[in-house]
Structure formats: C-alpha cells, structure tokens
Design a protein around this motif. Structure first.
Motif, PDB file in Angstrom:
ATOM      1  N   ILE A 240       5.649   8.800   5.287  1.00 20.80           N
ATOM      2  CA  ILE A 240       5.488   7.341   5.399  1.00 20.80           C
ATOM      3  C   ILE A 240       6.212   6.649   4.241  1.00 20.80           C
ATOM      4  O   ILE A 240       6.875   5.628   4.419  1.00 20.80           O
ATOM      5  CB  ILE A 240       3.984   6.975   5.413  1.00 20.80           C
TER       6      ILE A 240
ATOM      7  N   PHE B 181     -11.216   8.627  -0.173  1.00 18.78           N
ATOM      8  CA  PHE B 181     -12.452   8.079   0.411  1.00 18.78           C
ATOM      9  C   PHE B 181     -13.606   9.063   0.273  1.00 18.78           C
ATOM     10  O   PHE B 181     -13.395  10.282   0.177  1.00 18.78           O
ATOM     11  CB  PHE B 181     -12.244   7.775   1.894  1.00 18.78           C
TER      12      PHE B 181
ATOM     13  N   LYS C  14       2.605  10.772  -2.912  1.00 14.86           N
ATOM     14  CA  LYS C  14       3.628   9.707  -2.859  1.00 14.86           C
ATOM     15  C   LYS C  14       3.805   9.021  -4.219  1.00 14.86           C
ATOM     16  O   LYS C  14       4.489   7.997  -4.288  1.00 14.86           O
ATOM     17  CB  LYS C  14       3.274   8.708  -1.763  1.00 14.86           C
TER      18      LYS C  14
ATOM     19  N   ILE D 295      -7.073   4.774   8.648  1.00 16.84           N
ATOM     20  CA  ILE D 295      -6.501   5.705   7.665  1.00 16.84           C
ATOM     21  C   ILE D 295      -4.982   5.542   7.621  1.00 16.84           C
ATOM     22  O   ILE D 295      -4.384   5.447   6.544  1.00 16.84           O
ATOM     23  CB  ILE D 295      -6.837   7.176   8.025  1.00 16.84           C
ATOM     24  N   LEU D 296      -4.386   5.512   8.808  1.00 17.45           N
ATOM     25  CA  LEU D 296      -2.927   5.383   8.876  1.00 17.45           C
ATOM     26  C   LEU D 296      -2.474   4.095   8.213  1.00 17.45           C
ATOM     27  O   LEU D 296      -1.484   4.067   7.484  1.00 17.45           O
ATOM     28  CB  LEU D 296      -2.446   5.418  10.334  1.00 17.45           C
ATOM     29  N   LYS D 297      -3.241   3.041   8.450  1.00 11.25           N
ATOM     30  CA  LYS D 297      -2.874   1.752   7.839  1.00 11.25           C
ATOM     31  C   LYS D 297      -3.043   1.821   6.322  1.00 11.25           C
ATOM     32  O   LYS D 297      -2.209   1.304   5.576  1.00 11.25           O
ATOM     33  CB  LYS D 297      -3.736   0.633   8.410  1.00 11.25           C
TER      34      LYS D 297
ATOM     35  N   MET E 147      -2.718   4.338   4.511  1.00  7.48           N
ATOM     36  CA  MET E 147      -1.636   5.144   3.952  1.00  7.48           C
ATOM     37  C   MET E 147      -0.315   4.376   3.929  1.00  7.48           C
ATOM     38  O   MET E 147       0.677   4.874   3.400  1.00  7.48           O
ATOM     39  CB  MET E 147      -1.473   6.420   4.768  1.00  7.48           C
TER      40      MET E 147
ATOM     41  N   ARG F  84       0.832  -1.207   0.000  1.00 12.34           N
ATOM     42  CA  ARG F  84       0.000   0.000   0.000  1.00 12.34           C
ATOM     43  C   ARG F  84       0.869   1.260   0.000  1.00 12.34           C
ATOM     44  O   ARG F  84       0.609   2.214  -0.709  1.00 12.34           O
ATOM     45  CB  ARG F  84      -0.892   0.037   1.254  1.00 12.34           C
TER      46      ARG F  84
END
Lengths: 234, 776
Positions: free
Chosen positions: A112, A91, A156, B289-291, B293, A83
C-alpha cells in the motif's frame, strides 16, 4: 521538536438526547521520538483521541498540526494518504486480515505504501516472528498475532505508531513481550509511539504519560525514569 | 502476485458458495441470452441462405389458363430476373392429401428442391417427394405413390426425397399453417405429365425480382400483362405462409432472446446488489483495517469490483459453455420441427463477447450500488462493532394479551425478524423473486393452455369445416344430406385486404348466414356481435389496425370478386385465434350489389364420429378439403410447438434461477447470523430451539413474500403479452391456481433445504472461536 500540536479539539457523537461529548477541548503537544502513554478509564476519550490523531476520524472542532501540517483540514482522500505515509496502527484485537498469511499481512502494508517487500521480512525479524511468516492468523497465538500486527505497522516505517490497548487481550508474559517490541522500535528506530491503556503499571514505561477523564486531559506528566517493560507488573 | 490480488483470491476462496451462486445467476442470464441469440442467428442465417440459394419466389401470381406465352411476357418485363409457370393442385393419395406441383425435366430456377437423397426426375412417370412426408409415411426412393387425379389413379415412382424453401413449415393453408406430415405432403411431377396426360395448364407464375427494383411497380406491370386472363390473387414472399411463419417464429425467438434474459439480468443485478450489500455489512471491520492501513476508497472499491468482474467472467463463461450444449439441443429439435437442411449449431464468439459485456455491466454496476456505503465508512467506526440498532416495540407487542401468550421462542423470532429489516427483507425479496419467476414461467405455459382450451371449447362450436368449389348460395350440395350432419351453415371465405389510413392487412372475410352459431362470436360486453350494416373485427385486428367501433375501413378483394369499398366496423369480437373479418350475406349482397352470391365453405356440427363423417364428406364431388376442430386444434398446437418448447426451456431456467437466488440469499443470511446463533448457544439455546425460531422467521418471510411474488409474476406476464401475440393467436395472460400452488411449494421446498443446511452450519459453530473473531 513537536510531532503533534493539538489545539482545543472536541469530538461530539450523535445529537439531541444521544449526544456524547467524547473529547472536550483537548490540547497537548507530542514530541517526536517519544514513547507516550495515554492513560484513562473506559469512556475517557483516549481511543477517540487516538483515532483522530491517526486520521481515522475527524474532530468536531479544534486543530491538529502534524509535522507542521494541519491535518484537520484534510479531506478523506488526503487523510488516507496521511495514514498511508505517516501512521502505523496497532489494535487491541490485532485486526489482521484472516485470509492472508503473517508475511502477506505485513507485505500488504508495504505494498500500500509502495515500499520494497524486503521491509516486510525485516519487520517480521524485528518482532521475532520470521519463522511463523507463512502461518495464517488463525494458526497464531494472540501474542504472535499482536506482534504481526506491530510488524505490519512498522514495515512501512511510519513516523508514529498508534497503539490502542495492544496488551489488552494478552496474558502478562505475552503483554511484556509486545511492550518490549514497541519499546525497542521506539528506541532503535526512533519511531514515536502513542499507546493507550488503562493500566497505571504499563504507563510506567512511558516517557510522557497523559491522563484523561471524561474527554479531557487531566495532566501530562514527563517521566524522568521510564522503566523497562520487564520491570513492570500488572 | 500483488497482495491485494491474493487478498481477493482468498476472499473468493472463503466465500466460494456465495461466489458460485452469484456466478450461476449470471450464467443463467448469459446462457439464456447467448443460447437464444445463437439459435436465432443460426436459424436465420441457414434459413436465409436456404431461401437465397434455393430461390424462394419473390412474388407469385395465381390465376387460371396461364400459358407459356403469358410466362414469357412476364419474363420480358424490366426488373424480372426469372419467371416460371407452374401447376399447383391438391390430390388425394390414400388417406393423405398431396400438394402437387409441376416441375420441368430440367431443374427449376425458382423454388428449387434440396435433395436429401436421390435425383431429379428424368421421366414423366417419376416424382420427387417431400422427405418429411416420406419419412413418416415410410416411403423411400423407388417406391410408387398413387395420386387420385380427375377420379383416376395415377402412379409415380419416387426418384428423390427433397425439401423446398416453400415448405420450411408444412403450411397447407392459412388455416392449417403447420400440417401433420402424416396427412399432408408435397410431390413434384413433370410439367409434361400435367400438359400432355392431364391437359392441365399453369395456374401460377413464380417470379424472382432484381434486388434494386420497385417491386410495386413491377408487379403492377405483371398484372397488366396478364390482364385478359383471370388473376385470382397474388402473394409477395413475405405473405407466403411458410415464410410468414418463419418471420413470426423468428420474431418470437428474438423476443424471447431479449425479454427473458433482460428479466433474468435485472433479477441477477438485484441479487448481486443484495449479496454485496450484505458482504459489506459483514466485512465492515476488514474494510476499516484496509482504510486504517492507508488503502484508498478507490482501491477498496477496486477489490470488490474485481470480485464482481470474477463473477461476471465465471458466470458468462459458464453461461456461454452451457449455450453450446443447450443451443445444439434446441437446433436439433428445430431441425425436427422445420425443414431446413444443414441447420447445425455454430458458436458465435461475438455473442459470447456481448454476453460477457452485459454480465460485466450488470455485475459491476449492481456491485457498485451495493458497496457504495464503503466510501462512507470511517475506519475508526469500522474498527468497533456496529452499534446495536435502537430497540423498538413491534406492532404486535402493543396487543398485550396476544403478545404475552406467545412463547419466548416466537417472540424472539418475531422481534429478530423485524429488528434487522434489511436482512429480513433481503430474504423476503429473494423469495418473492423466486416465486415470481416460477409463477411467471408456469403462468406463461398456462396462458397458452388457456388459449387452446377457451378457443376450442368455448369459441369454436363446429366439428367440421368443409371447403368446396364455389356454388350459388341457393344450391344445396349432396354432403349436407349425409347421416351424421346435425346442423350446418353455409358461408363464403374470401381473402381480402383491410385498410385504414396507411395500415393494410390481409385477413379472410367470413360471410355468413343469419343465425350462424358455429363460432361463439361475442363482443367485449359478452353480447352477440352486431353485423347490421357493417362488419365485425376481432379486437386484436381492430387494435392492430387502430380502429374502433363506428370507424370506416376499406375492404378490397382479390380476383375482383367485388370492388374496393368503405364499410363501417360495427363491433369487435373477443377471440384468441382464427381471425376473420365477419359480415353477413345481407350486408355483402346489398353493399357490394352482388346478385349471384356463391358460397365455398360449410360449417357442420355432428353427433356422430367426426373422422368417419369427414371421410364420407371427402368423397363428395364438390369437396376440396375438410378440416375438423380437432385437426385445427392440433394445428394450433403445432404452431405453438416452437413457443411451447421455448417455454419449457424458460420454465427450467426460471426455476433454476429461483433455486439459486434462494440458495444465495439463504447462505448470506446464514453467514451474517452466525454470531447471533453463537450468542444464543452460549445462552443455552440448543440447535433445535434455534431452528424452531428460524423456521418461524422463515414462515413469516414466506407469508410476506408469496403474495408479492404472485403480483410480480403477474406483472411480468402482463408486460410481455404484446410481444407474444401475432396473426395466429393472442396471448391472454392466465395463471391457473395449480401454478400458484406449485410456485409456493417450490419456495417451501427450497427454503426447507436451506433450513436443513442451516442445521449443519449451526451444529458446526465453534462458540469460543466465534465469539473471539466475531467479524473476521
């Protein structure tokens, strides 16, 4: 070239009396660089399909080949990496982190993915919200929040942008604005876009329209003359 | 700054009340631990320095007619660092008793005096006085004191106000280990005065031993060297009353410093676990959400762990800073209770580090257990609202006639309570913990009050205990004929050693006449104790020694009153304090073949004024000292003074912790339910209706939590009783009804405050925004 090759995937939730077949033997290919719309009514399985394509959920059976790699065999750790490296999500309810400003929400994505922070500024410029970058989500309109959400997804530089009813919570004018942004990203950055909607009209902007019902694909139609977002009405 | 850290900081900012309450819980645990350990370290350090620098005797031997040559002989024994002969005698000074010691004109080598003011004596007519006694009796340097010695008044001028390591605790005797400085003090007069003016020789030798020597061997040699003389008894440093009290207090503070912070930390861990578990439920979507991303599980857990670390850092820092204020205060109070010069507060950074590490472990571990569900959350599921829990009928619904009579509001609150069991029981747990802490802390205090009340009202039946010079049993002394002496019993109290296998204990042996009723001596069955052909022991002593009824133990007396002999333990007594070994004259005379039994104590009951009678008895020729039941009770209260003070601190901490726990759980509950309240408001339910339902829910929770809290509080109290029993008293867990009531009242008050806060929160809920951003 196929970005996704999806072979006979099923997804079953619950068991016994509460068992639900959300996806029932779905097979299809998604070509790289295309703008794909998955069309279907509520409960047709389109969100489930999107989640599985994005590695947010596992299929019960079947296989998904992404860029030549079988992602159904990946464990949670590898799916997270998948991911991080390949997928941008947009969303319906924006899902911005309320404690972070617009810019920080986008920067979080580049952080990230270990990409330079400038990518966040560029992404905000692409969605036309550079001037609102220091505002918190609560200070932004729905359309602005959705564009920040898109900026976060594209910052990203993902291979594919998965959009779950991105205009569902927006008024017509704002919805068009968001669709224009997505269309631009698809065309200018050649990012594959998979967008799910229940609107036949929005589907008119797609290169490929996949119609779903009861967890199955009814048809996958190539649109020879996709309309520009400004040309559609709903 | 990394966005992850900004995210964390903003999360902290938005959840400040929760963070503060979690940090306060940790602060209380760390604060209590660091304060008590600092107090203990400083108390121990300063005491040990004092004992060392002022040379508290390692060994003291008591005898009669000891002279300079005897002291010299002792000094020559290998392993002896120093030996000094000394006179010790109790003399009356006005209404007070002064323990009088001889000192050489040059300062002593052993049991040296610390000078608060003034100088050492230069003349025989001068004296040094214990400052504690001087202060309360308003005596100062240059003043004269009078001592009644051999029925004559002797005057001495005070040249120095001192302290001594022998009297850190103003211990008058085994039975008065903490005397009232208004009535008892210590004075030092010159050795020459005793020798030349009073013709009194040494009656004790103080000895300092070299560190590495075999003390048993050396003391054996000392006794051998004094053989022709009459040695009454001997004491090692750890048997010296004041030192023994110091060790007991030290151990008790140590127990306090471990047990209570341990309990506090367990509670803190449980509360942080509950708080974080609720946080995870509330922040499920953000985690999704963090996951989505691409943030890994480790990094997400890392964010929550950093949150826990912030709680640990803030909590332990606040706790450590608080320990400076509290520790300083406690040491000030200690300074008033014990005579240890220069007992001042110092920060021990090592303890701060230990406190921080404990807090860190508690926070990180409980946090991880609370949030481990994060690992299992799938981003796709987290994006959607959690599926409503399957509706289930509650038990009450099956009782249709009753259920149908309830209002919608009541039915709603009942069903809401039982639908979300996790949330409901998190609050019940918080309430139960608060009640338990209050019950335990108040009950701890009650147990000591109960000890005092039962011991002095039910067990001790005499009014006066008179110590006299030993006289033959058949001789009646004058004082028993004084008006006011209602009934009396003669008895003999001797210091003895009781031994069973390798366990050796020192307790006084109380030999009594038939029919002795000055102590309510009953066994566990509530019957009068059996002393036929044997002895009886207090249950506490029997347990300590590991003996039961019917077992044989060895008794040995000091001063060769009788030879070592094996005797049978015939019974055990239930008592909380004043531990003696009990025997009657018939048995002792027969078993030890003593024909000329002496007695040295008279127990008296009076129907007149105890103080007045006591004063008249004190004038008796044979009388050494008199103690009344009231004085004993005050002594006991003095012994318990340290403990009582620590308990007061404990009560404050426990109640503070209880309040914070309730507040924290209340806040998290309220935040978790804001969406539910918004929906109710949308449906047209007003704040008052919501509050009524909320009050009913809290009422159900209180009804469930209170009995559990009582039970838990009792269990904690039972669990620690052993740690707080010693040779002076046994802790008997006993909680008064008013404490249960107070604990419940406290819960109701705090819950009401949380309810009042809820009104404000519910009134401020923005329906539109709330519905839009349900899980943000």
């Amino acid at each position: 070239m196929n970005l996704y090759e999806i072979n006979n995937i099923t997804k079953i939730y619950g068991d016994g009396e509460t068992k639900v077949n959300a996806l029932n033997g779905v097979s299809l290919n998604i070509e790289e660089g295309k703008f794909v719309v998955v069309l279907g009514a509520s409960g047709s399985g389109k969100s489930t399909l999107l989640n599985i394509l994005g590695g947010m959920d596992n299929a019960t059976s079947g296989e998904i080949i992404f860029n030549g790699k079988n992602i159904t065999e990946l464990d949670q750790r590898k799916l997270t990496r998948f991911r991080k490296e390949n997928i941008g999500f947009v969303f319906q309810s924006y899902n911005l982190l309320p404690n972070l400003t617009a810019l920080e929400n986008v920067e979080f994505s580049t952080e990230i993915s270990k990409l330079p922070k400038q990518g966040a500024d560029n992404a905000l410029a692409i969605v036309g919200l550079s001037q609102r970058k220091n505002h918190y989500p609560a200070e932004l309109s729905g359309g602005e929040q959705q564009r920040i959400s898109i900026a976060r997804a594209i910052a990203k530089k993902p291979k594919v942008l998965l959009c779950d009813e991105p205009t569902g919570a927006l008024d017509y004018k704002t919805g068009i604005m968001v669709l224009n942004v997505l269309r631009d990203i698809n065309k200018k950055q050649e990012t594959t876009v998979v967008l799910i909607t229940h609107s036949q009209d929005i589907a008119k902007i797609a290169d490929v329209v996949i119609k779903m019902r009861s967890g199955q694909i009814l048809e996958a139609v190539t649109n020879p003359t996709p309309l520009m977002p400004d040309e559609v009405e709903w | 700054m990394k966005i992850q850290n900004k995210f964390l900081l903003r999360k902290i900012k938005n959840q400040l009340p929760q963070l503060i309450s979690a940090a306060l819980i940790i602060a209380i645990g760390v604060g209590f631990f660091v304060t008590l350990k600092t107090v203990l370290y400083q108390y121990q350090k300063m005491s040990e320095i004092y004992y060392e620098e002022y040379s508290l005797a390692d060994y003291t031997i008591y005898g009669v007619e000891i002279d300079v040559n005897d002291v010299e002989k002792v000094r020559q024994i290998d392993g002896i660092k120093a030996a000094e002969g000394r006179v010790m005698a109790d003399y009356v000074s006005g209404d007070t008793t002064l323990r009088t010691f001889s000192v050489p004109i040059k300062e002593p080598l052993i049991n040296k005096t610390y000078f608060y003011e003034g100088n050492h004596i230069k003349k025989d007519s001068e004296c040094l006085l214990l400052k504690k006694y001087a202060d309360v009796n308003e005596l100062k340097i240059g003043d004269n004191i009078e001592l009644k010695i051999q029925n004559e008044i002797h005057n001495f001028t005070i040249t120095g106000l001192v302290a001594t390591p022998e009297f850190v605790y103003l211990a008058q005797s085994e039975s008065v280990p903490m005397a009232d400085p208004l009535a008892f003090g210590v004075v030092y007069i010159s050795e020459n005065y005793f020798k030349d003016r009073l013709n009194i020789g040494y009656n004790q030798i103080n000895v300092m031993l070299h560190r590495e020597v075999d003390s048993a061997e050396v003391t054996k040699q000392i006794k051998e060297s004094l053989k022709p003389k009459k040695v009454l008894y001997d004491l090692f440093k750890d048997q010296q009353i004041s030192y023994k009290m110091y060790i007991e207090d030290h151990n008790q503070i140590n127990s306090f410093a471990y047990i209570f912070p341990f309990i506090f930390f367990i509670i803190a861990a449980m509360i942080i676990y509950v708080l974080q578990k609720r946080n995870i439920v509330r922040e499920r979507k953000q985690i999704g959400i963090l996951k989505a991303m691409g943030l890994s599980n480790i990094k997400i857990v890392g964010i929550y762990t950093k949150y826990a670390i912030v709680v640990a850092v803030l909590g332990s820092l606040a706790g450590c800073l608080f320990s400076i204020v509290l520790g300083d205060y406690i040491l000030d109070i200690f300074g008033e209770m014990f005579d240890i010069p220069e007992l001042i507060f110092t920060v021990y950074l090592g303890l701060w580090v230990i406190g921080f590490i404990i807090a860190l472990v508690v926070c990180v571990v409980s946090n991880f257990v609370g949030i481990k569900k994060v690992l299992k959350i799938k981003p796709a599921e987290a994006m959607n609202a959690e599926k409503p829990k399957k509706g289930k009928k509650i038990l009450l619904e099956n009782i249709k006639p009753l259920w149908n009579r309830l209002s919608f509001n009541t039915r709603y609150s009942l069903k809401t309570s039982l639908r979300n069991k996790g949330r409901f029981f998190a609050v019940v747990f918080g309430m139960a913990v608060s009640v338990a802490l209050a019950v335990f802390a108040l009950g701890f205090n009650d147990s000591f009050n109960y000890l005092i009340n039962t011991h002095y009202n039910d067990f001790v039946k005499y009014d006066l205990m008179v110590n006299i010079k030993a006289v033959p049993l058949e001789r009646e002394i004058e004082i028993i004929r004084l008006p006011g002496v209602q009934t009396y019993f003669k008895s003999t109290i001797l210091p003895v050693k009781i031994e069973k296998e390798n366990q050796k204990l020192d307790y006084p042996l109380l030999i009594m006449e038939d029919g002795f009723d000055m102590l309510n001596l009953k066994n566990e069955a509530g019957e009068k104790i059996n002393l036929k052909d044997g002895i009886a022991l207090p249950s506490y002593v029997a347990n300590k020694l590991g003996v039961n009824k019917g077992d044989k133990v060895k008794l040995s007396s000091f001063g060769s009153y009788f030879d070592d002999i094996e005797v049978e333990v015939r019974d055990t007594t239930l008592q909380a304090s004043s531990f003696y070994i009990y025997a009657n004259y018939d048995f002792i005379e027969k078993e030890f073949e003593i024909n000329n039994m002496l007695y040295n104590t008279i127990f008296i009951k009076t129907d007149k004024d105890v103080k007045e009678l006591s004063q008249r008895i004190n004038d008796g020729e044979e009388v050494i000292s008199t103690t009344s039941k009231e004085q004993d009770k005050n002594t006991m209260l003095k012994i318990l003074e340290t403990m009582s003070f620590m308990i007061q601190i404990l009560i404050i901490f426990a109640i503070m912790l209880g309040i914070i726990v309730l507040y924290a759980v209340g806040i998290i509950n309220l935040t978790a339910r804001s969406y539910e309240f918004i929906v109710l408001k949308v449906m047209g339910y007003g704040t008052i209706d919501i509050m009524i339902a909320y009050v009913k829910e809290i009422f159900f929770q209180i009804v469930i939590a209170v009995p559990f809290g009582f039970l838990l509080g009792n269990l904690i109290l039972q669990g620690i009783k052993g740690e707080f029993s010693n040779d002076s008293f046994v802790l008997i867990p006993h909680i008064y009804n008013k404490s249960y009531l107070l604990a419940t009242l406290l819960l109701v008050i705090i819950s009401s405050i949380v309810l009042l806060l809820s009104i404000k929160t519910i009134n401020r809920l923005d329906i539109v925004e709330g519905l839009k951003t349900r899980e943000d």
